[in-house]
Design a protein around this motif. Structure first.
Motif, PDB file in Angstrom:
ATOM      1  N   THR A  92       0.796  -1.218   0.000  1.00  0.00           N
ATOM      2  CA  THR A  92       0.000   0.000   0.000  1.00  0.00           C
ATOM      3  C   THR A  92       0.830   1.269   0.000  1.00  0.00           C
ATOM      4  OG1 THR A  92      -0.161  -0.153   2.409  1.00  0.00           O
ATOM      5  CG2 THR A  92      -1.970  -1.083   1.122  1.00  0.00           C
ATOM      6  N   PHE A  93       1.974   1.259   0.629  1.00  0.00           N
ATOM      7  CA  PHE A  93       2.750   2.488   0.739  1.00  0.00           C
ATOM      8  C   PHE A  93       3.938   2.535  -0.209  1.00  0.00           C
ATOM      9  CE2 PHE A  93       0.746   2.009   4.927  1.00  0.00           C
ATOM     10  CZ  PHE A  93      -0.024   3.142   4.903  1.00  0.00           C
ATOM     11  N   TRP A  94       4.443   1.382  -0.627  1.00  0.00           N
ATOM     12  CA  TRP A  94       5.563   1.378  -1.569  1.00  0.00           C
ATOM     13  C   TRP A  94       5.028   1.564  -2.966  1.00  0.00           C
ATOM     14  CZ3 TRP A  94      10.763   1.412  -1.166  1.00  0.00           C
ATOM     15  CH2 TRP A  94      11.277   1.293   0.112  1.00  0.00           C
ATOM     16  N   ASN A  95       5.836   2.142  -3.783  1.00  0.00           N
ATOM     17  CA  ASN A  95       5.473   2.398  -5.159  1.00  0.00           C
ATOM     18  C   ASN A  95       5.360   1.087  -5.932  1.00  0.00           C
ATOM     19  OD1 ASN A  95       5.141   3.412  -7.704  1.00  0.00           O
ATOM     20  ND2 ASN A  95       6.911   4.748  -7.624  1.00  0.00           N
ATOM     21  N   PRO A  96       4.263   0.861  -6.642  1.00  0.00           N
ATOM     22  CA  PRO A  96       4.138  -0.365  -7.433  1.00  0.00           C
ATOM     23  C   PRO A  96       5.212  -0.508  -8.510  1.00  0.00           C
ATOM     24  CG  PRO A  96       2.007   0.692  -7.202  1.00  0.00           C
ATOM     25  CD  PRO A  96       3.023   1.637  -6.635  1.00  0.00           C
ATOM     26  N   VAL A  97       5.815   0.601  -8.935  1.00  0.00           N
ATOM     27  CA  VAL A  97       6.902   0.517  -9.911  1.00  0.00           C
ATOM     28  C   VAL A  97       8.077  -0.246  -9.296  1.00  0.00           C
ATOM     29  CG1 VAL A  97       8.598   1.897 -11.199  1.00  0.00           C
ATOM     30  CG2 VAL A  97       6.210   2.594 -11.130  1.00  0.00           C
ATOM     31  N   PHE A  98       8.304  -0.028  -7.998  1.00  0.00           N
ATOM     32  CA  PHE A  98       9.382  -0.741  -7.322  1.00  0.00           C
ATOM     33  C   PHE A  98       9.113  -2.241  -7.316  1.00  0.00           C
ATOM     34  CE2 PHE A  98      11.158  -2.630  -3.451  1.00  0.00           C
ATOM     35  CZ  PHE A  98      12.497  -2.378  -3.674  1.00  0.00           C
ATOM     36  N   TRP A  99       7.909  -2.640  -6.890  1.00  0.00           N
ATOM     37  CA  TRP A  99       7.591  -4.069  -6.795  1.00  0.00           C
ATOM     38  C   TRP A  99       7.264  -4.686  -8.138  1.00  0.00           C
ATOM     39  CZ3 TRP A  99       9.345  -6.234  -2.781  1.00  0.00           C
ATOM     40  CH2 TRP A  99       9.369  -5.576  -1.570  1.00  0.00           C
ATOM     41  N   GLY A 100       6.820  -3.888  -9.088  1.00  0.00           N
ATOM     42  CA  GLY A 100       6.466  -4.436 -10.392  1.00  0.00           C
ATOM     43  C   GLY A 100       7.590  -4.432 -11.408  1.00  0.00           C
ATOM     44  N   ILE A 101       8.567  -3.522 -11.257  1.00  0.00           N
ATOM     45  CA  ILE A 101       9.637  -3.426 -12.254  1.00  0.00           C
ATOM     46  C   ILE A 101      11.020  -3.587 -11.622  1.00  0.00           C
ATOM     47  CG2 ILE A 101      10.734  -1.917 -13.949  1.00  0.00           C
ATOM     48  CD1 ILE A 101       7.950  -0.677 -14.431  1.00  0.00           C
ATOM     49  N   LEU A 102      11.336  -2.758 -10.651  1.00  0.00           N
ATOM     50  CA  LEU A 102      12.698  -2.743 -10.112  1.00  0.00           C
ATOM     51  C   LEU A 102      13.057  -4.020  -9.352  1.00  0.00           C
ATOM     52  CD1 LEU A 102      12.972   0.965  -8.916  1.00  0.00           C
ATOM     53  CD2 LEU A 102      13.843  -0.064 -11.014  1.00  0.00           C
ATOM     54  N   PHE A 103      12.171  -4.488  -8.477  1.00  0.00           N
ATOM     55  CA  PHE A 103      12.486  -5.697  -7.721  1.00  0.00           C
ATOM     56  C   PHE A 103      12.553  -6.939  -8.608  1.00  0.00           C
ATOM     57  CE2 PHE A 103      12.093  -8.906  -4.362  1.00  0.00           C
ATOM     58  CZ  PHE A 103      13.055  -8.430  -3.482  1.00  0.00           C
ATOM     59  N   PRO A 104      11.639  -7.122  -9.575  1.00  0.00           N
ATOM     60  CA  PRO A 104      11.824  -8.245 -10.503  1.00  0.00           C
ATOM     61  C   PRO A 104      13.116  -8.162 -11.312  1.00  0.00           C
ATOM     62  CG  PRO A 104       9.556  -7.548 -10.568  1.00  0.00           C
ATOM     63  CD  PRO A 104      10.289  -6.545  -9.721  1.00  0.00           C
ATOM     64  N   LEU A 105      13.509  -6.958 -11.729  1.00  0.00           N
ATOM     65  CA  LEU A 105      14.797  -6.822 -12.416  1.00  0.00           C
ATOM     66  C   LEU A 105      15.956  -7.170 -11.491  1.00  0.00           C
ATOM     67  CD1 LEU A 105      14.302  -3.593 -14.570  1.00  0.00           C
ATOM     68  CD2 LEU A 105      14.474  -5.968 -15.354  1.00  0.00           C
ATOM     69  N   PHE A 106      15.812  -6.844 -10.213  1.00  0.00           N
ATOM     70  CA  PHE A 106      16.829  -7.213  -9.227  1.00  0.00           C
ATOM     71  C   PHE A 106      16.913  -8.735  -9.084  1.00  0.00           C
ATOM     72  CE2 PHE A 106      17.798  -8.105  -4.693  1.00  0.00           C
ATOM     73  CZ  PHE A 106      19.120  -7.692  -4.692  1.00  0.00           C
TER      74      PHE A 106
END
Length: 157
Positions: A44-58
């Motif tokens: 809810t508070f973290w940006n979905p771009v982080f969990w949807g793009i950056l973390f999968p790329l990580f």
């Protein structure tokens, strides 16, 4: 050299597979799991771009980097030892990343609690949920390492 390129190719494919499943663990659709999301402050508070793009790329980068590290010794060690090394490389870094993300989220967002006495229980529950997510990721990583190592050790026709 051929083994090195095949293991990195298969590890990238496995990383894409694991990172495609991971958002379903973070953003479940059940109504009772919104409590987990609110306590963790992940969805809810973290940006979905982080969990949807950056973390999968990580995750994909971790798979690729671990495969690159293990590729030189792949033919000298046993199958299970190679799987264990690959899985440990990825899982340990994922566990550290989840805890750093959780602690950063707690520092940025603060702890939303009505009573001061609830804070230790909220932190304990949040850590348990992070460990559960880490455990699921470790299982997926180990299963994918079994597949990646087996496919890269087999001679290609």
């Amino acid at each position: 050299m051929e083994t090195k390129s095949s293991i990195t190719k298969y590890s990238i494919i496995a990383g894409v597979f694991v990172s495609a499943i991971f958002p379903f663990l973070i953003f479940p659709k059940e109504s009772n799991s919104t409590l987990f999301i609110q306590i963790l402050d992940f969805g809810t508070f973290w940006n979905p771009v982080f969990w949807g793009i950056l973390f999968p790329l990580f995750i994909i980068f971790l798979f690729w980097n671990s495969a690159k590290k293990i590729s030189s010794s792949l033919n000298q060690i046993s199958y299970l030892k190679a799987c264990s090394q690959f899985s440990f490389e990825v899982s340990s870094k994922l566990l550290i990343a989840l805890f750093v993300t959780y602690i950063t989220g707690m520092l940025i967002n603060g702890i939303s609690s009505v009573l001061q006495s609830q804070i230790p229980y909220q932190i304990l529950f949040s850590i348990l949920v992070v460990l559960f997510l880490s455990f699921l990721l470790m299982i997926m990583t180990f299963i994918s390492s079994l597949i990646v190592i087996k496919m890269s050790q087999n001679p290609q026709p």
